[in-house]
Design an enzyme around this catalytic site. Sequence first.
Site, PDB file in Angstrom:
ATOM      1  N   ALA A  79       0.836  -1.196   0.000  1.00 38.46           N
ATOM      2  CA  ALA A  79       0.000   0.000   0.000  1.00 38.46           C
ATOM      3  C   ALA A  79       0.873   1.249   0.000  1.00 38.46           C
ATOM      4  CB  ALA A  79      -0.910   0.001   1.225  1.00 38.46           C
TER       5      ALA A  79
ATOM      6  N   GLY B 128       0.742  -5.711   0.451  1.00 43.89           N
ATOM      7  CA  GLY B 128      -0.171  -5.803  -0.680  1.00 43.89           C
ATOM      8  C   GLY B 128       0.507  -6.210  -1.961  1.00 43.89           C
TER       9      GLY B 128
ATOM     10  N   GLU C 154       0.485  -9.897  -1.771  1.00 50.00           N
ATOM     11  CA  GLU C 154      -0.902 -10.307  -1.980  1.00 50.00           C
ATOM     12  C   GLU C 154      -1.286 -10.201  -3.447  1.00 50.00           C
ATOM     13  OE1 GLU C 154      -3.257  -9.357   2.092  1.00 50.00           O
ATOM     14  OE2 GLU C 154      -2.273  -7.625   1.178  1.00 50.00           O
TER      15      GLU C 154
ATOM     16  N   GLU D  15       2.503  -6.979   7.838  1.00 49.49           N
ATOM     17  CA  GLU D  15       1.446  -6.133   8.384  1.00 49.49           C
ATOM     18  C   GLU D  15       1.340  -6.173   9.904  1.00 49.49           C
ATOM     19  OE1 GLU D  15       0.098  -6.746   4.102  1.00 49.49           O
ATOM     20  OE2 GLU D  15       1.183  -7.865   5.635  1.00 49.49           O
TER      21      GLU D  15
END
Length: 263
Positions: A68, A113, A116, A136
């Site tokens: 992010a 992310g 991911e 995270e």
Amino acid sequence: MSDQSSPVKVERRGAVGVLVIDRADRRNALSRDTLYALGRLGRELASDPSVRAIVLTGAGDKAFCAGADLKERQGMSPDDVRKQVGLYRSELGVLDRSEKPVIAAINGVAFGGGLELALICDLRVAAPHAELALPETTLGIIPGAGGTQRLPRVVGDARAKEMILLGRKLGAAEALAWGLVNRVSPEGTNVLDDTIAWIEPIANGAPIAQSAALRAIDTSYEVPLELGLELERVYYDETLRSEDRLEALRAFAEKRKPAFRGV
């Protein structure tokens, strides 16, 4: 096809469509605009019959995607963040649900992310210097874009918990040993070029069969074995009705490579 102002660029390598996150100055982090661009361009490639496979990578050689965009997030309220996380499913879902194989060419760090995003892909190729992590919990949150669900399916529960709870970073060689990536590119080669060459059997393969195989495999996570076997039979039947199957038989008899057309 590419908009020069877009944070995501599109390249064509024959039958392969390449999505390049073009934010090297931000380590290819996922801003709101980047997520929308991935969704829009991903839909275009997914619906283009001339595209046999989609490769996702980042600009430069430092980062595939660092996760992010934390600079953007600093000004967000909790509701804003929830909406942003929702974009991972709505905009990246087209890659997750694609009936065309999607491959990540991991050219550097894939954190949060970014990993991911790579986990959405069907296959993953890493540069030798790549690092992969879901850090995270060290930031007081948890992976929120599918990491807690997809990572265990790839590496198993114990290793997924190790990566997530310890914020553990894996180098390319260890990621290969864990099964997190399918291939590590040879030293001195460009990971995107290596990926394109590696997936040549996909780019020249039978699209109907590949789509059916992907759906059969993905369904297996969601249903009991007996139902999965029945669905496999249904998908197999789709291939029996294809012209590509007949072309493969003709090519075998004529001792040549088949020319698949996706019909």
